[in-house]
Design a protein around this motif. Structure first.
Motif, PDB file in Angstrom:
ATOM      1  N   SER B  50      -1.196  -4.015  -7.428  1.00 45.17           N
ATOM      2  CA  SER B  50      -0.647  -2.678  -7.676  1.00 45.17           C
ATOM      3  C   SER B  50      -0.773  -1.810  -6.425  1.00 45.17           C
ATOM      4  O   SER B  50      -0.004  -0.870  -6.235  1.00 45.17           O
ATOM      5  CB  SER B  50      -1.369  -2.021  -8.860  1.00 45.17           C
ATOM      6  OG  SER B  50      -2.767  -2.098  -8.671  1.00 45.17           O
ATOM      7  N   GLU B  51      -1.740  -2.099  -5.557  1.00 51.30           N
ATOM      8  CA  GLU B  51      -1.776  -1.402  -4.260  1.00 51.30           C
ATOM      9  C   GLU B  51      -2.424  -2.285  -3.211  1.00 51.30           C
ATOM     10  O   GLU B  51      -3.380  -3.015  -3.476  1.00 51.30           O
ATOM     11  CB  GLU B  51      -2.506  -0.059  -4.360  1.00 51.30           C
ATOM     12  CG  GLU B  51      -3.911  -0.140  -4.922  1.00 51.30           C
ATOM     13  CD  GLU B  51      -4.603   1.216  -4.892  1.00 51.30           C
ATOM     14  OE1 GLU B  51      -3.919   2.251  -4.774  1.00 51.30           O
ATOM     15  OE2 GLU B  51      -5.854   1.226  -4.959  1.00 51.30           O
ATOM     16  N   VAL B  52      -1.844  -2.270  -2.003  1.00 54.39           N
ATOM     17  CA  VAL B  52      -2.342  -3.065  -0.887  1.00 54.39           C
ATOM     18  C   VAL B  52      -2.458  -2.156   0.342  1.00 54.39           C
ATOM     19  O   VAL B  52      -1.532  -1.395   0.648  1.00 54.39           O
ATOM     20  CB  VAL B  52      -1.403  -4.253  -0.575  1.00 54.39           C
ATOM     21  CG1 VAL B  52      -1.917  -5.048   0.617  1.00 54.39           C
ATOM     22  CG2 VAL B  52      -1.246  -5.156  -1.799  1.00 54.39           C
ATOM     23  N   PHE B  53      -3.615  -2.224   1.006  1.00 55.37           N
ATOM     24  CA  PHE B  53      -3.841  -1.431   2.213  1.00 55.37           C
ATOM     25  C   PHE B  53      -4.203  -2.348   3.374  1.00 55.37           C
ATOM     26  O   PHE B  53      -4.729  -3.447   3.173  1.00 55.37           O
ATOM     27  CB  PHE B  53      -4.992  -0.432   2.000  1.00 55.37           C
ATOM     28  CG  PHE B  53      -4.726   0.591   0.944  1.00 55.37           C
ATOM     29  CD1 PHE B  53      -4.013   1.749   1.236  1.00 55.37           C
ATOM     30  CD2 PHE B  53      -5.192   0.412  -0.354  1.00 55.37           C
ATOM     31  CE1 PHE B  53      -3.771   2.708   0.262  1.00 55.37           C
ATOM     32  CE2 PHE B  53      -4.952   1.358  -1.339  1.00 55.37           C
ATOM     33  CZ  PHE B  53      -4.241   2.508  -1.030  1.00 55.37           C
ATOM     34  N   ASP B  63      -7.743   3.442   5.227  1.00 54.23           N
ATOM     35  CA  ASP B  63      -6.885   2.530   4.480  1.00 54.23           C
ATOM     36  C   ASP B  63      -5.427   2.921   4.697  1.00 54.23           C
ATOM     37  O   ASP B  63      -5.010   4.013   4.300  1.00 54.23           O
ATOM     38  CB  ASP B  63      -7.212   2.577   2.986  1.00 54.23           C
ATOM     39  CG  ASP B  63      -8.594   1.991   2.700  1.00 54.23           C
ATOM     40  OD1 ASP B  63      -9.138   1.318   3.587  1.00 54.23           O
ATOM     41  OD2 ASP B  63      -9.122   2.245   1.600  1.00 54.23           O
ATOM     42  N   PRO B  65      -1.642   2.384   3.767  1.00 52.69           N
ATOM     43  CA  PRO B  65      -0.889   1.767   2.664  1.00 52.69           C
ATOM     44  C   PRO B  65       0.171   0.782   3.181  1.00 52.69           C
ATOM     45  O   PRO B  65       0.811   1.033   4.200  1.00 52.69           O
ATOM     46  CB  PRO B  65      -0.201   2.958   1.978  1.00 52.69           C
ATOM     47  CG  PRO B  65      -0.864   4.181   2.509  1.00 52.69           C
ATOM     48  CD  PRO B  65      -1.399   3.835   3.860  1.00 52.69           C
ATOM     49  N   LYS B  67       3.688  -1.502   2.082  1.00 48.66           N
ATOM     50  CA  LYS B  67       4.829  -1.260   1.193  1.00 48.66           C
ATOM     51  C   LYS B  67       5.310  -2.579   0.608  1.00 48.66           C
ATOM     52  O   LYS B  67       5.474  -3.567   1.323  1.00 48.66           O
ATOM     53  CB  LYS B  67       5.955  -0.589   1.990  1.00 48.66           C
ATOM     54  CG  LYS B  67       7.052   0.031   1.134  1.00 48.66           C
ATOM     55  CD  LYS B  67       7.944   0.956   1.981  1.00 48.66           C
ATOM     56  CE  LYS B  67       9.073   1.560   1.150  1.00 48.66           C
ATOM     57  NZ  LYS B  67       9.859   0.498   0.434  1.00 48.66           N
ATOM     58  N   ARG B  68       5.536  -2.593  -0.715  1.00 44.88           N
ATOM     59  CA  ARG B  68       5.969  -3.801  -1.403  1.00 44.88           C
ATOM     60  C   ARG B  68       7.463  -4.011  -1.226  1.00 44.88           C
ATOM     61  O   ARG B  68       8.267  -3.089  -1.424  1.00 44.88           O
ATOM     62  CB  ARG B  68       5.646  -3.688  -2.891  1.00 44.88           C
ATOM     63  CG  ARG B  68       5.831  -4.988  -3.681  1.00 44.88           C
ATOM     64  CD  ARG B  68       5.641  -4.730  -5.169  1.00 44.88           C
ATOM     65  NE  ARG B  68       5.308  -5.928  -5.929  1.00 44.88           N
ATOM     66  CZ  ARG B  68       6.186  -6.845  -6.316  1.00 44.88           C
ATOM     67  NH1 ARG B  68       7.456  -6.729  -5.981  1.00 44.88           N
ATOM     68  NH2 ARG B  68       5.788  -7.905  -7.022  1.00 44.88           N
ATOM     69  N   TRP B  74       4.138  -7.528   0.833  1.00 44.05           N
ATOM     70  CA  TRP B  74       3.739  -6.181   1.257  1.00 44.05           C
ATOM     71  C   TRP B  74       3.672  -6.158   2.778  1.00 44.05           C
ATOM     72  O   TRP B  74       3.164  -7.100   3.400  1.00 44.05           O
ATOM     73  CB  TRP B  74       2.385  -5.821   0.664  1.00 44.05           C
ATOM     74  CG  TRP B  74       2.349  -5.816  -0.835  1.00 44.05           C
ATOM     75  CD1 TRP B  74       2.481  -6.895  -1.659  1.00 44.05           C
ATOM     76  CD2 TRP B  74       2.183  -4.690  -1.682  1.00 44.05           C
ATOM     77  NE1 TRP B  74       2.403  -6.506  -2.970  1.00 44.05           N
ATOM     78  CE2 TRP B  74       2.221  -5.157  -3.018  1.00 44.05           C
ATOM     79  CE3 TRP B  74       2.006  -3.316  -1.449  1.00 44.05           C
ATOM     80  CZ2 TRP B  74       2.080  -4.300  -4.116  1.00 44.05           C
ATOM     81  CZ3 TRP B  74       1.856  -2.471  -2.541  1.00 44.05           C
ATOM     82  CH2 TRP B  74       1.904  -2.961  -3.854  1.00 44.05           C
ATOM     83  N   VAL B  92      -6.711  -5.335  -1.368  1.00 44.57           N
ATOM     84  CA  VAL B  92      -5.782  -5.587  -2.471  1.00 44.57           C
ATOM     85  C   VAL B  92      -6.438  -5.127  -3.770  1.00 44.57           C
ATOM     86  O   VAL B  92      -7.465  -5.675  -4.174  1.00 44.57           O
ATOM     87  CB  VAL B  92      -5.438  -7.087  -2.554  1.00 44.57           C
ATOM     88  CG1 VAL B  92      -4.448  -7.325  -3.695  1.00 44.57           C
ATOM     89  CG2 VAL B  92      -4.878  -7.585  -1.233  1.00 44.57           C
ATOM     90  N   ASP B  93      -5.881  -4.088  -4.381  1.00 42.94           N
ATOM     91  CA  ASP B  93      -6.472  -3.523  -5.611  1.00 42.94           C
ATOM     92  C   ASP B  93      -7.975  -3.327  -5.419  1.00 42.94           C
ATOM     93  O   ASP B  93      -8.780  -3.704  -6.277  1.00 42.94           O
ATOM     94  CB  ASP B  93      -6.187  -4.428  -6.812  1.00 42.94           C
ATOM     95  CG  ASP B  93      -4.679  -4.505  -7.092  1.00 42.94           C
ATOM     96  OD1 ASP B  93      -3.955  -3.603  -6.632  1.00 42.94           O
ATOM     97  OD2 ASP B  93      -4.247  -5.486  -7.711  1.00 42.94           O
TER      98      ASP B  93
END
Lengths: 389, 389
Positions: B50-53, B63, B65, B67-68, B74, B92-93
């Motif tokens: 749901s989120e990757v940094f 961190d 961000p 983009k997917r 990403w 990752v999450d």
């Protein structure tokens, strides 16, 4: 008093990573934990994960579910396991990751893996593959000039404990890697330097020099260690005979640089997979140079060796005639080992057929398992107890 | 014909991992991709995230961000970046993971990190820290017997290109790691062997032997390389003077084993953090042994050096008197370097105050940044151009 203003350029990015972070683990999880009964517990802190599995050679490649605890630490216990070196990963919501609590990482071609060793009673495989309280050899990264390739190439060289303080000459084993490997494969995945330390210390193997060359002619060295810059390793190797054909220049370099016994009965060459093909072809083309050969899961029957590959010098051709010449040279040890599940099993049946037809003597070892490092470490351990006796 | 049935024990676990998996990457993502303008793109396939940094020294620890894309890959692009070596992870999450597409992993104490180098115009830091098409020295793992500790201990030894084929004698630099480090810190995180290859090839540094010792008396070697078995590295080091006090036995071993110029002006000792303390204490207690000293982000004013730590031999005591004796010995180079943001900055102000009070000459370098490897690589590169001239 002299003061010099810094010529160290201010960095274009402020670097905030604290060294402390790398020293003090905020959550001191122990993973893997090897218990006294040789069972092993794995732990991963993963509060947001919906499913976590353990996978690797421990689980026979299957995904073993891990159980979430109240503290959001997922755990699973396996075994008791045989004393051995094991690879593993965690699979978190479908993503394979290394164990963040385990500092031990090995690279196999381009894949990094977490690993650990289950010790035994002192005579287990895991003990053999571990550094023990015995004399340790010197392990060096050495460069030689390859005239045939017109560049310097990298070797890993093991000299046994006592080499530097003795005056004696030593036999030499040339140990070759597989497709996608390099001069770092045997010392890392193969734990070769520990196997030599331990078997030599027990008197089960003769003190020997071991030369681990790089048989991938597309590169001079392992990734990042030469002037080729950082590159991603990949599977392509040397299947046209050129590497084997150039092999005498490595032997010449080693005999010049080290105190070697420079005669066939004191020289051995062995290799796994592609390195088994290389060993086989060296035995066919240079039967007067070596007296001992080891073919571990050898890629000996593949199209390249049948067709002669790309090399125009016929290095892969006239195998029956060359086998007859090799049989006449009657090497001290000709060792062939393969696993029952190896995808190269058939090629080795074919190889034995050709050797049998020529009345060539050899030692044949058939193990469980497939095309895996666990077998190659075991074959090496067996082979080096047979040579130079 | 002789056939021997395998004595290789069938393994208690069926090992299903295919070597192929490690050779052929099913999804051939390129990450990191360093572009010609020195910007860098990172990629991670993470369909369920749901989120990757992106995080690491590239992002100043923040961190960043990612983009997917439609393909569940990403991405983020940073830079252009200065030519340098960079560490990073993906988050990752909330979970920090290594880049699965990047084979390059470095261990800092107990933390593994993905890394890459941004090349420069040939004279960038990244170029200096990379293997180039120049003569490469030999890098060896060597064991010496420590009488004071009653065990064998491990060293990394660099001998410059040409050492084996020349008859000349070489000056020696003893290079010390920090708290939690070991004899593998400088050759890996410090890229030291490439720095020596490159600066020697350019004629900017004298050809020298470099001895990278293990200054953590709680262990004989880096993790897993000695008879201590597999153990997790941690921060505890040697802060009582015992390691520095034992240092002459390493110098004695090296002068016996290698072709050295065995005089003070041809000997240097340098170290980072804890190794800076060790270097400082060696300079105070053995001023007649070395002619060149480098203190990089030295932990020189800490309680252990003020109080004398645990060592009863007073190795850390009487600093003013010892500084006067050191000043009288007038070393060729006394180099002190620290970053403006280093948490040890104050201790080094104090050190310079003590040296100034004694009229001791030294070179002082103040850089940007904190207690980080980027600074230690830069200090080493500067220091070795000053010594043995």
């Amino acid at each position: 008093m002299k003061r010099i203003i810094s010529i160290v350029a201010a960095m274009s990015v402020c670097i905030a990573l604290s060294a402390q972070e790398h020293i003090f683990d905020p959550r001191n999880l122990v993973s893997p934990e090897v218990h006294s009964d040789a069972s092993v517990t794995f732990r991963l802190y993963a509060p947001d994960a919906s499913e976590v599995f353990l996978t690797g050679d421990i689980t026979a490649g299957r995904d073993l579910p891990m159980k979430r605890g109240e503290d959001a630490v997922w755990t699973v216990t396996v075994g008791p396991l045989e004393s051995e070196l094991y690879f593993y990963w965690f699979k978190v919501d479908g993503r394979k990751i290394l164990d963040p609590s385990n500092s031990y990482v090995l690279r196999d071609v381009k894949t990094n893996m977490s690993w650990f060793i289950v010790p035994g009673d002192g005579n287990g495989k895991g003990d053999l593959y571990s550094a023990q309280n015995v004399g340790h050899g010197t392990v060096s990264k050495v460069w030689y000039n390859s005239e045939s390739m017109g560049c310097d190439r990298r070797l890993t060289v093991y000299t046994p404990a006592g080499y530097e303080t003795s005056r004696r000459k030593y036999p030499v084993l040339y140990l070759l890697h597989g497709m996608g490997g390099d001069e770092e494969a045997w010392p890392t995945l193969g734990r070769a330097t520990y196997i030599f330390d331990n078997l030599i210390a027990k008197g089960l193997a003769e003190p020997m020099i071991v030369v681990m060359s790089n048989g991938n002619l597309l590169h001079r060295s392992a990734p990042g260690e030469s002037g080729e810059g950082l590159w991603q390793p990949y599977g392509c190797g040397s299947f046209d005979g050129s590497f084997e054909e150039s092999f005498p220049e490595i032997v010449k370099f080693v005999d010049r640089r080290y105190r070697t016994v420079a005669k066939p009965s004191s020289r051995a060459v062995a290799g796994l997979s592609m390195g088994g093909l290389h060993t086989y072809m060296i035995s066919l083309n240079y039967p007067e140079m070596f007296g001992n050969y080891g073919i571990f899961s050898g890629a000996v029957g593949s199209w390249w060796s049948r067709t002669g590959g790309v090399n125009s010098n016929g290095f892969y051709q006239d195998q029956p005639a060359k086998i007859a010449r090799l049989a006449a040279a009657s090497p001290d040890v000709y060792y062939i080992a393969i696993g029952k599940d190896d995808f190269l099993y058939g090629e080795n049946v074919e190889l034995r057929g050709m050797l049998d037809a020529a009345g060539m003597e050899y030692t044949y070892v058939e193990s469980a398992g497939g095309h895996i490092w666990a077998n190659w470490r075991a074959y090496l351990s067996e082979f080096i107890q047979m040579i130079f006796k």
